[in-house]
Design a protein around this motif. Structure first.
Motif, PDB file in Angstrom:
ATOM      1  N   PHE A  55      -4.705  -4.000  -5.248  1.00 45.60           N
ATOM      2  CA  PHE A  55      -3.793  -3.690  -4.156  1.00 45.60           C
ATOM      3  C   PHE A  55      -4.057  -4.574  -2.937  1.00 45.60           C
ATOM      4  N   SER A  99      -0.449  -2.256  -9.524  1.00 48.23           N
ATOM      5  CA  SER A  99      -0.371  -3.420  -8.649  1.00 48.23           C
ATOM      6  C   SER A  99      -1.456  -4.394  -9.069  1.00 48.23           C
ATOM      7  N   HIS A 118      -6.950  -1.736   3.366  1.00 49.00           N
ATOM      8  CA  HIS A 118      -5.970  -2.760   3.009  1.00 49.00           C
ATOM      9  C   HIS A 118      -5.762  -3.820   4.085  1.00 49.00           C
ATOM     10  N   GLY A 173      -4.099   2.533  -4.088  1.00 47.75           N
ATOM     11  CA  GLY A 173      -2.962   2.329  -3.201  1.00 47.75           C
ATOM     12  C   GLY A 173      -2.685   3.495  -2.281  1.00 47.75           C
ATOM     13  N   ALA A 178       0.834  -1.194   0.000  1.00 47.94           N
ATOM     14  CA  ALA A 178       0.000   0.000   0.000  1.00 47.94           C
ATOM     15  C   ALA A 178       0.876   1.253   0.000  1.00 47.94           C
TER      16      ALA A 178
END
Length: 520
Positions: free
Chosen positions: A139, A116, A196, A159, A110
């Motif tokens: 991500f 990604s 995340h 991200g 992250a």
């Protein structure tokens, strides 16, 4: 991005044009188990004693390569490399223990908006990865915890969010289920931002810890109210004794694996020095700031209170003060600091995994200028941590610790522990019961009148040089460099309640020892 051995779901052209590469990979795979840079310190029996099962699996990366260990394969398992991957980061094992999801990209962790991509791969040396996310927007992938038989990958499409928080409108959270050899369509989980740290077992909570001076938990059943902060520490101002709240930056968020405490998060912070230096405050349980950057794992819940913290076992290391190395007294690869690295809650509520970064410093008198040392701070070890009982098991280490740089080191560790079918989680194991220390009583002293202990404070008539904390078995728990006339020893200096011996030494050689009792 170049992935010759990967397949893309929905594409007619999978690996046909890369048959030669695949053949080469099959030859390389014959020697895949010959990973000669890492040593397994714990065998299957030791892991079973620690976890209650032989069915434990470890996944990690080193310089982008993806590795795994399966303790159920033999009493002396080996390290395997998944040959098809060379850019992997943030791997996670599926709830059934058979799959790995991970990310690739310019910087797949992250805090970046570089491309990604999320991938899924079987836990086999020769397995071919399968693309999960579209358009390089996948991500920090993780698995949906309650999907045991159908691997379902959770990922975000953002991200970082410059100038704001990732959870505040940056990207979306999706999940995709893999069944019958293909993925279904992406299903939105939350469309108001990116989290995340994963999704809780009951699919109610998500967490994040980026771009803001705290960590956050979102209750999806009340998402319109926004997330709650998790690391708001209640402290006391030293100047007037008034109470206040100190907010600290966090990172490495990992959502709870508990089916009871689903609103909990495991994370790291930037160190406790700001409590003493910036806030000029003291925390009765955590101390006035006696842990370094990433030096302590924390567990908090949506009420913002710290429920547990886990320190490294400092007695396992010969830690040397930086000042000694700068003076040339301890040349060589001296250890100056320990840091947890990418701690993660496992699939089992009682266990966590982490690499251990060991900061080493070499004294180099040949360097010009006043700075005559070289630092290395890389993941040298892997730990399995019992969160319930605050126990640690070192299971792996790198072979070469003597060089000033490592070709391989541990990154992004994740561990899977089989849960019994009749597993009954203790509903009382995670409680907010961190207690402060009680007053010390002096055991004996040398050079009477120079060093004293009172009200949790050790003080001296001259600068204190070192303070060391020992358990009742005489093992060193913590060594602290002081260089001032007093130091406050609060709960943060001790691993648990019980009896300790505290030794203090001044710069002019005076010494004293104290009996220190830590209450429940």
């Amino acid at each position: 991005m170049y992935h010759p051995a990967k397949s893309v779901v929905g594409s007619c052209e999978v690996v046909n044009k890369w048959i030669l590469s695949a053949l080469l990979l099959s030859v390389i795979a014959l020697n895949a188990s010959a990973v000669n840079w890492a040593t397994l310190l714990a065998d299957r029996d030791e892991v079973e004693t620690f976890t209650g099962t032989q069915n434990v699996k470890v996944v990690f990366t080193s310089e982008g390569s993806l590795y795994y260990v399966d303790y159920s394969e033999s009493n002396n398992p080996s390290v395997h490399e998944i040959i098809a991957e060379s850019e992997a980061a943030i791997p996670v094992i599926s709830p059934d223990g058979n799959w790995i999801t991970y990310a690739t990209g310019t910087s797949a962790d992250a805090n970046t908006n570089s491309p990604s991509t999320a991938w899924l791969v079987e836990m086999k040396e020769s397995a071919t990865p399968i693309q999960v996310s579209d358009d390089d927007k996948g991500f920090v992938p993780r698995f949906v915890q309650d999907q045991i038989n159908t691997p379902t990958v959770l990922y975000s499409t953002c991200g970082t969010n410059p100038g704001s928080e990732i959870w505040n409108g940056c990207g979306k959270m999706y999940k995709r289920a893999y069944s019958g050899g293909s993925f279904g369509n992406p299903v939105p989980v939350y469309e108001g931002g990116s989290y995340h740290g994963g999704l809780s077992y009951d699919n109610r909570y998500m967490c994040a810890a980026e771009n803001d001076l705290n960590g956050f938990i979102l209750d999806l059943e009340n998402a319109s109210s926004g997330p709650s902060k998790v690391h708001t520490i209640e402290v006391t101002k030293n100047a007037d004794g008034s109470d206040t709240v100190w907010s600290m930056q966090t990172c490495n968020p990992s959502i709870s694996a508990s089916e009871i405490f689903t609103d909990a998060i495991l994370y790291l912070d930037m160190g406790g020095s700001s409590i003493a230096s910036s806030c000029k405050c003291t925390h009765a349980q955590l101390g006035s700031g006696q842990w370094n950057f990433h030096g302590r794992m924390f567990i908090s819940r949506s009420d913002g209170k710290v429920y547990k913290f886990i320190d490294p076992i400092h007695s396992d290391y010969d830690i040397v003060a930086s000042i000694d190395i700068k003076d040339g007294k301890e040349p060589g690869a001296s250890i100056t600091e320990l840091q947890w690295e990418h701690c993660e809650w496992t699939n089992h509520p009682y266990f966590a995994a982490s690499a251990m970064k060991v900061k080493r410093r070499w004294y180099d008198p040949s360097k010009s200028g006043p700075i005559k040392w070289i630092d290395r701070n890389l993941g040298e070890e892997i730990y399995l941590v019992n969160l319930k009982e605050d126990k640690k098991l070192k299971i792996m280490e790198v072979d070469d610790k003597s060089s000033q740089s490592l070709d391989h080191h541990f990154q992004f560790v994740w561990i899977w522990v089989e849960k019994p079918q009749n597993f009954d989680e203790d509903e009382n194991w995670l409680k907010n019961d961190i207690s402060p220390v009680v007053q010390p009583t002096q055991l004996r002293s040398v050079d009477n009148g120079i060093i004293s202990a009172r009200d949790n404070v050790i003080s001296a008539s001259s600068d204190i040089k070192k303070v060391a904390v020992f358990n009742v078995q005489g093992e060193l728990i913590r060594a602290i460099d002081v260089s001032r006339k007093s130091i406050t020893l609060n709960r943060g200096y001790f691993s648990h309640s019980g009896l300790y011996l505290v030794k203090a030494e001044t710069a002019n050689g005076a010494k004293a020892s104290f009996r220190w009792v830590v209450s429940e």
